[in-house]
Scaffold this active site. Structure first.
Site, PDB file in Angstrom:
ATOM      1  N   ASN A   1     -10.449 -17.457-134.346  1.00 43.31           N
ATOM      2  CA  ASN A   1      -9.020 -17.428-134.670  1.00 43.31           C
ATOM      3  C   ASN A   1      -8.668 -16.386-135.750  1.00 43.31           C
ATOM      4  O   ASN A   1      -7.488 -16.092-135.965  1.00 43.31           O
ATOM      5  CB  ASN A   1      -8.514 -18.815-135.092  1.00 43.31           C
ATOM      6  CG  ASN A   1      -8.388 -19.794-133.936  1.00 43.31           C
ATOM      7  OD1 ASN A   1      -8.610 -20.999-134.090  1.00 43.31           O
ATOM      8  ND2 ASN A   1      -8.024 -19.306-132.757  1.00 43.31           N
TER       9      ASN A   1
ATOM     10  N   ASP B   1      -4.644 -27.793-128.857  1.00 37.49           N
ATOM     11  CA  ASP B   1      -4.178 -26.483-128.405  1.00 37.49           C
ATOM     12  C   ASP B   1      -2.732 -26.563-127.915  1.00 37.49           C
ATOM     13  O   ASP B   1      -2.288 -27.607-127.444  1.00 37.49           O
ATOM     14  CB  ASP B   1      -5.114 -25.978-127.284  1.00 37.49           C
ATOM     15  CG  ASP B   1      -4.989 -24.486-127.052  1.00 37.49           C
ATOM     16  OD1 ASP B   1      -4.376 -23.793-127.888  1.00 37.49           O
ATOM     17  OD2 ASP B   1      -5.500 -24.011-126.025  1.00 37.49           O
TER      18      ASP B   1
ATOM     19  N   ILE C   1     -13.893 -24.528-123.194  1.00 41.46           N
ATOM     20  CA  ILE C   1     -14.423 -25.222-124.367  1.00 41.46           C
ATOM     21  C   ILE C   1     -14.162 -24.437-125.658  1.00 41.46           C
ATOM     22  O   ILE C   1     -14.136 -25.007-126.747  1.00 41.46           O
ATOM     23  CB  ILE C   1     -15.959 -25.460-124.174  1.00 41.46           C
ATOM     24  CG1 ILE C   1     -16.228 -26.307-122.913  1.00 41.46           C
ATOM     25  CG2 ILE C   1     -16.592 -26.117-125.392  1.00 41.46           C
ATOM     26  CD1 ILE C   1     -15.663 -27.714-122.944  1.00 41.46           C
TER      27      ILE C   1
ATOM     28  N   GLU D   1     -17.377 -37.156-121.861  1.00 41.58           N
ATOM     29  CA  GLU D   1     -16.377 -37.171-120.800  1.00 41.58           C
ATOM     30  C   GLU D   1     -15.245 -36.246-121.237  1.00 41.58           C
ATOM     31  O   GLU D   1     -14.783 -36.313-122.381  1.00 41.58           O
ATOM     32  CB  GLU D   1     -15.838 -38.592-120.584  1.00 41.58           C
ATOM     33  CG  GLU D   1     -16.885 -39.558-120.064  1.00 41.58           C
ATOM     34  CD  GLU D   1     -17.424 -39.181-118.682  1.00 41.58           C
ATOM     35  OE1 GLU D   1     -16.677 -38.582-117.881  1.00 41.58           O
ATOM     36  OE2 GLU D   1     -18.610 -39.470-118.420  1.00 41.58           O
TER      37      GLU D   1
ATOM     38  N   SER E   1     -10.857 -21.881-135.341  1.00 39.34           N
ATOM     39  CA  SER E   1     -12.159 -21.450-134.819  1.00 39.34           C
ATOM     40  C   SER E   1     -12.611 -20.157-135.486  1.00 39.34           C
ATOM     41  O   SER E   1     -11.804 -19.439-136.103  1.00 39.34           O
ATOM     42  CB  SER E   1     -12.061 -21.233-133.300  1.00 39.34           C
ATOM     43  OG  SER E   1     -11.405 -20.004-133.021  1.00 39.34           O
TER      44      SER E   1
ATOM     45  N   ASN F   1       0.144 -25.158-129.737  1.00 37.76           N
ATOM     46  CA  ASN F   1       1.219 -25.063-130.738  1.00 37.76           C
ATOM     47  C   ASN F   1       2.113 -23.848-130.493  1.00 37.76           C
ATOM     48  O   ASN F   1       3.332 -23.933-130.598  1.00 37.76           O
ATOM     49  CB  ASN F   1       0.631 -24.936-132.154  1.00 37.76           C
ATOM     50  CG  ASN F   1      -0.121 -26.172-132.589  1.00 37.76           C
ATOM     51  OD1 ASN F   1      -0.041 -27.204-131.941  1.00 37.76           O
ATOM     52  ND2 ASN F   1      -0.850 -26.066-133.691  1.00 37.76           N
TER      53      ASN F   1
HETATM   54  C1  IPE Z   1      -9.216 -23.361-129.616  1.00 40.68           C
HETATM   55  O1  IPE Z   1      -7.941 -22.906-129.295  1.00 40.68           O
HETATM   56  C2  IPE Z   1      -9.359 -23.448-131.103  1.00 40.68           C
HETATM   57  C3  IPE Z   1      -8.568 -24.478-131.753  1.00 40.68           C
HETATM   58  C4  IPE Z   1      -7.838 -25.379-131.160  1.00 40.68           C
HETATM   59  C5  IPE Z   1      -8.646 -24.478-133.195  1.00 40.68           C
HETATM   60  P1  IPE Z   1      -7.645 -21.368-129.015  1.00 40.68           P
HETATM   61  O2  IPE Z   1      -6.195 -21.270-128.683  1.00 40.68           O
HETATM   62  O3  IPE Z   1      -8.125 -20.541-130.137  1.00 40.68           O
HETATM   63  O4  IPE Z   1      -8.570 -21.082-127.751  1.00 40.68           O
HETATM   64  P2  IPE Z   1      -8.503 -19.955-126.651  1.00 40.68           P
HETATM   65  O5  IPE Z   1      -8.357 -18.645-127.365  1.00 40.68           O
HETATM   66  O6  IPE Z   1      -7.315 -20.240-125.802  1.00 40.68           O
HETATM   67  O7  IPE Z   1      -9.778 -20.087-125.905  1.00 40.68           O
HETATM   68  C1  IPE Z   2      -3.730 -24.379-131.419  1.00 40.98           C
HETATM   69  O1  IPE Z   2      -2.546 -23.846-130.926  1.00 40.98           O
HETATM   70  C2  IPE Z   2      -3.852 -24.232-132.915  1.00 40.98           C
HETATM   71  C3  IPE Z   2      -4.815 -23.221-133.367  1.00 40.98           C
HETATM   72  C4  IPE Z   2      -5.684 -22.589-132.611  1.00 40.98           C
HETATM   73  C5  IPE Z   2      -4.780 -22.895-134.779  1.00 40.98           C
HETATM   74  P1  IPE Z   2      -2.427 -22.328-130.520  1.00 40.98           P
HETATM   75  O2  IPE Z   2      -1.893 -21.565-131.687  1.00 40.98           O
HETATM   76  O3  IPE Z   2      -3.690 -21.820-129.963  1.00 40.98           O
HETATM   77  O4  IPE Z   2      -1.317 -22.417-129.395  1.00 40.98           O
HETATM   78  P2  IPE Z   2      -1.221 -21.558-128.057  1.00 40.98           P
HETATM   79  O5  IPE Z   2      -2.528 -21.687-127.359  1.00 40.98           O
HETATM   80  O6  IPE Z   2      -0.932 -20.151-128.485  1.00 40.98           O
HETATM   81  O7  IPE Z   2      -0.089 -22.169-127.314  1.00 40.98           O
HETATM   82 MG    MG Z   3      -4.421 -21.717-128.079  1.00 45.94          MG
END
Ligand code: IPE
Ligand code: IPE
Ligand code: MG
Length: 235
Positions: free
Chosen positions: A69, A21, A190, A202, A66, A23
């Site tokens: 997503n 998470d 989670i 863990e 997910s 990016n």
């Molecule tokens: C969890 O990250 C899913 C992935 C890393 C693929 P999200 O960025 O989608 O999660 P939330 O929305 O913050 O819970």
């Molecule tokens: C995780 O990074 C990658 C995916 C869920 C595809 P995010 O895109 O969720 O990055 P943030 O949470 O917006 O920083």
């Molecule tokens: Mg994210």
């Protein structure tokens, strides 16, 4: 003493699962478009797969997309699909060289056809590799996975299902549960990942954003894991 030297190689987690998470926040901090965050996230993923393999982790699961997503803007989703295709094409050779078996967990049936074909190709070509299992979670949602398991159990007419029956009907059937669950970018949740499988994992959460998750950060997570006392409900 380097961080790597602090690792006890006789007590490694067998299965490491990672919620990759941060990016988007990484890109935002640099005033870049979100998709550049994902591009750099892919670089980290490539590196961590090779690193995990090199230190003899047996199962690595990475959460890439997910079931929730799909709520993201279409432009971001199509950028992710493009990156995924490029990744699959470029990494097949590396997986072969490193004897890694590539699997997908999640429901890819609604993915673009060219991507499904590419996924099948990589899974098929690497299926006999046995140094490490690499599960890539794509359109993965744990509730969807558990519901699917329940439906499978009904279809198989198992009248009194056991815990083992549930485990055996998850995407991760036959694999050990994660010993260590890592989440980057500081979120304390989670997000529908491996709910059944992480019963006794863990959990390690770091504020480091995924594109910045280096070898050293991975070592830190393993060292933290090795300092935990796992009790599994005992004393
Ligand atoms: C969890 O990250 C899913 C992935 C890393 C693929 P999200 O960025 O989608 O999660 P939330 O929305 O913050 O819970
Ligand atoms: C995780 O990074 C990658 C995916 C869920 C595809 P995010 O895109 O969720 O990055 P943030 O949470 O917006 O920083
Ligand atoms: Mg994210």
């Amino acid at each position: 003493m380097s961080l790597r030297e602090k690792i006890d190689f006789s007590n490694l987690p067998v299965h490491v699962a990672i919620i990759m998470d941060g990016n988007g926040r990484w890109a935002k901090k640099k005033l870049l478009p979100r998709n550049l965050g994902h591009t750099n996230g892919v670089k980290t993923a490539k590196n961590i797969v090779e690193l995990a393999r090199s230190i003899n982790i047996k199962v690595l699961t990475l959460y890439a997309f997910s079931t929730e997503n799909w709520k993201r803007p279409e432009e971001e989703i199509s950028g992710l699909m493009w990156l995924l295709k490029k990744y699959l094409k470029s990494e097949l050779a590396t997986m072969q060289k490193n004897n890694i078996s590539f699997r997908v967990i999640g429901d890819i049936s609604k993915f673009p056809e060219d991507i499904i074909a590419e996924i099948k190709n990589v899974c098929e070509k690497t299926k006999n590799n046995d140094a490490m299992i690499f599960n890539f979670a794509l359109n993965y949602g744990s509730r969807q996975e558990i519901l699917r398991a329940v439906k499978n159990i009904i279809d198989k007419k198992i009248d009194t299902p056991s815990e083992q029956d549930i485990s055996d009907n998850l995407y991760t059937a036959g694999q050990p549960d994660p010993d260590l669950l890592i989440r980057t970018s500081g979120e304390m949740r989670i997000s529908n990942f491996l709910l059944w499988q992480i019963a006794y994992s863990e959990i390690y959460i770091t504020d480091v954003l995924w594109p910045d998750f280096s070898d050293e950060e991975f070592y830190k997570a393993i060292i933290a894991y090795q300092q935990r006392e796992r009790r599994f409900g005992g004393i």
